[in-house]
Design a protein around this motif. Sequence first.
Motif, mmCIF file in Angstrom:
data_model
loop_
_atom_site.group_PDB
_atom_site.id
_atom_site.type_symbol
_atom_site.label_atom_id
_atom_site.label_comp_id
_atom_site.label_asym_id
_atom_site.label_seq_id
_atom_site.Cartn_x
_atom_site.Cartn_y
_atom_site.Cartn_z
ATOM 1 N N ARG A 163 47.216 41.539 48.159
ATOM 2 C CA ARG A 163 46.040 40.931 47.532
ATOM 3 C C ARG A 163 44.746 41.394 48.181
ATOM 4 O O ARG A 163 43.661 41.192 47.639
ATOM 5 C CB ARG A 163 46.152 39.401 47.596
ATOM 6 C CG ARG A 163 47.287 38.827 46.754
ATOM 7 C CD ARG A 163 47.389 37.334 46.942
ATOM 8 N NE ARG A 163 47.702 36.979 48.322
ATOM 9 C CZ ARG A 163 47.658 35.738 48.806
ATOM 10 N NH1 ARG A 163 47.319 34.734 48.018
ATOM 11 N NH2 ARG A 163 47.979 35.499 50.061
ATOM 12 N N LEU A 164 44.849 42.014 49.381
ATOM 13 C CA LEU A 164 43.668 42.554 50.044
ATOM 14 C C LEU A 164 43.420 44.012 49.682
ATOM 15 O O LEU A 164 42.451 44.602 50.132
ATOM 16 C CB LEU A 164 43.830 42.438 51.566
ATOM 17 C CG LEU A 164 43.710 41.024 52.156
ATOM 18 C CD1 LEU A 164 44.139 41.036 53.606
ATOM 19 C CD2 LEU A 164 42.293 40.500 52.015
ATOM 20 N N SER A 165 44.278 44.607 48.863
ATOM 21 C CA SER A 165 44.154 46.008 48.496
ATOM 22 C C SER A 165 42.840 46.272 47.781
ATOM 23 O O SER A 165 42.522 45.600 46.792
ATOM 24 C CB SER A 165 45.325 46.410 47.593
ATOM 25 O OG SER A 165 45.050 47.618 46.930
ATOM 26 N N PRO A 166 42.038 47.234 48.262
ATOM 27 C CA PRO A 166 40.795 47.569 47.561
ATOM 28 C C PRO A 166 41.041 47.989 46.115
ATOM 29 O O PRO A 166 40.259 47.645 45.226
ATOM 30 C CB PRO A 166 40.228 48.729 48.394
ATOM 31 C CG PRO A 166 40.841 48.586 49.742
ATOM 32 C CD PRO A 166 42.201 48.011 49.504
ATOM 33 N N GLU A 214 32.906 44.941 48.781
ATOM 34 C CA GLU A 214 33.160 44.297 50.066
ATOM 35 C C GLU A 214 34.627 44.386 50.498
ATOM 36 O O GLU A 214 34.934 44.182 51.665
ATOM 37 C CB GLU A 214 32.698 42.839 50.020
ATOM 38 C CG GLU A 214 31.177 42.704 49.942
ATOM 39 C CD GLU A 214 30.677 41.282 49.881
ATOM 40 O OE1 GLU A 214 29.469 41.066 50.097
ATOM 41 O OE2 GLU A 214 31.492 40.366 49.599
ATOM 42 N N HIS A 215 35.525 44.690 49.578
ATOM 43 C CA HIS A 215 36.921 44.939 49.942
ATOM 44 C C HIS A 215 37.178 46.409 50.275
ATOM 45 O O HIS A 215 38.239 46.743 50.807
ATOM 46 C CB HIS A 215 37.863 44.548 48.781
ATOM 47 C CG HIS A 215 38.264 43.106 48.773
ATOM 48 N ND1 HIS A 215 37.514 42.134 48.163
ATOM 49 C CD2 HIS A 215 39.340 42.458 49.301
ATOM 50 C CE1 HIS A 215 38.112 40.956 48.305
ATOM 51 N NE2 HIS A 215 39.219 41.125 49.003
ATOM 52 N N GLY A 254 33.301 50.586 44.013
ATOM 53 C CA GLY A 254 32.221 49.867 43.339
ATOM 54 C C GLY A 254 31.991 50.342 41.918
ATOM 55 O O GLY A 254 31.418 49.618 41.096
ATOM 56 N N SER A 255 32.446 51.544 41.602
ATOM 57 C CA SER A 255 32.264 52.069 40.241
ATOM 58 C C SER A 255 33.302 51.533 39.268
ATOM 59 O O SER A 255 33.128 51.660 38.050
ATOM 60 C CB SER A 255 32.332 53.601 40.255
ATOM 61 O OG SER A 255 33.662 54.074 40.459
#
Length: 450
Positions: free
Chosen positions: A11-14, A146-147, A157-158
């Motif tokens: 669940r923390l995977s970017p 932020e991840h 972010g894209s």
Amino acid sequence: MASIAPVKDDRLSPRRTAFASMIGTMVEWYDYFIFGTASALVFSRIFFSSLDPTTGVLASFATFGVAFVARPVGAIVFGHFGDRLGRKKMLVLSLLMMGVGTVVVGLLPTYDQVGLLAPTLLVLCRLLQGLAVGGEWGGAVLMAVEHAPKNKRAFYGSWPQMGNPIAMILATLTFLAVVQLPEDDFLAWGWRIPFLASSIMVVIGLYIRLKVLESPAFVRMKEQGEQSRVPIVEILRYHWKPALIGMATTAAPNIPYYIGAVFIISYAAQRTGMDTNLMLIGLCIASFVEVFTIPASAILADRIGRKKVLMGGAFFVAAFAFPFFWLVDSGNPVLIVLALCLILGVGHATTYSTQATFFSELFPTKVRYTGTSVAYHLGGMITSGPVPLVATALVVWAGSSVPLSIYMIVGAFISIGAIRLARESYQDEINAAPKASLKDRTPSVSSRHI
């Protein structure tokens, strides 16, 4: 005794987080775009049937424009609670609000059935959509950024930015399908299908978003008790310069986008007799190209910096402003599609893809949700909402596309000037817990320009 390797929490995977952000923005923009298409095709006939056709169309577009006023309000409200309570909670709420507003539109009675209550309810649904979009974008890009690891912030972010062209494709294809129905069926129930179908995507989007964890930057900030009491006040007192920079940066992507994706459909039909269906198909092709050029531009921004990519895209918009209309005015379908692919797939993609990370890096964690959202949506209200009206007025006044090209050039150079004022931030560490004083955490803006 053998040591036990720690279990990695997926669940923390970017990548997973960015995908969840993209799905959410895709649903939100799909709902937003189908309202705009319905405003042009059907709303004047079922919600404003008491007006003459021209006035009815204007009333429909005015209803569409209501959301641009509501978006900055949503940005402030969602930004406040997103900076205080967390990004994830606000993203789930914004998606739920957008879904409710959109599905209700598909269930509304017509003017012939309930009179003025029908357009009143339509406006209220549009306001709800605008508030939801105002809270969606900032939270979605922050969860992705932020991840992400520092060297891939622009790329991840894209992903939320890719939701925009994907939504455009889905919305356009959906309406292309339902307009093939007999006119009576389309007006009676066919137009409702795209709105009701949104409920399926909302459920999928909510399921995916509920599976991701809160932003690690927000968690660190909360653990240290660093939340801002009133984020918008801090923005106005200490971070108004980056907010203005962000607002001005929206001109380069927004003006050519709303000319190339909205205004140009009616312009091409009137100037060259181009069939509207062909224009919509061309728009789908250009949006498909943009799905790939958005992440490609972001990868470049991770390697050479945000400013170079953003300014390069803005210079392209300025250089292509006149050739764009030369190609469209030719009336050649192939050249028109080429024009759309270049203005959206290159000009818009390069100035829009990196915008998410660029905005995020302008503000410290404690006011980042509010800062990015307010800059994006206030800028959008100024540089997006008026574009179709301004473009129409310019063509009527000049009788040619020359002022439209100048309009795009002016917007591009406004953004170029704003981007030059910002400090390059692609090497910054934005997820570190803040330790400096409030004034020391003012924005990444170059002092030599201020």
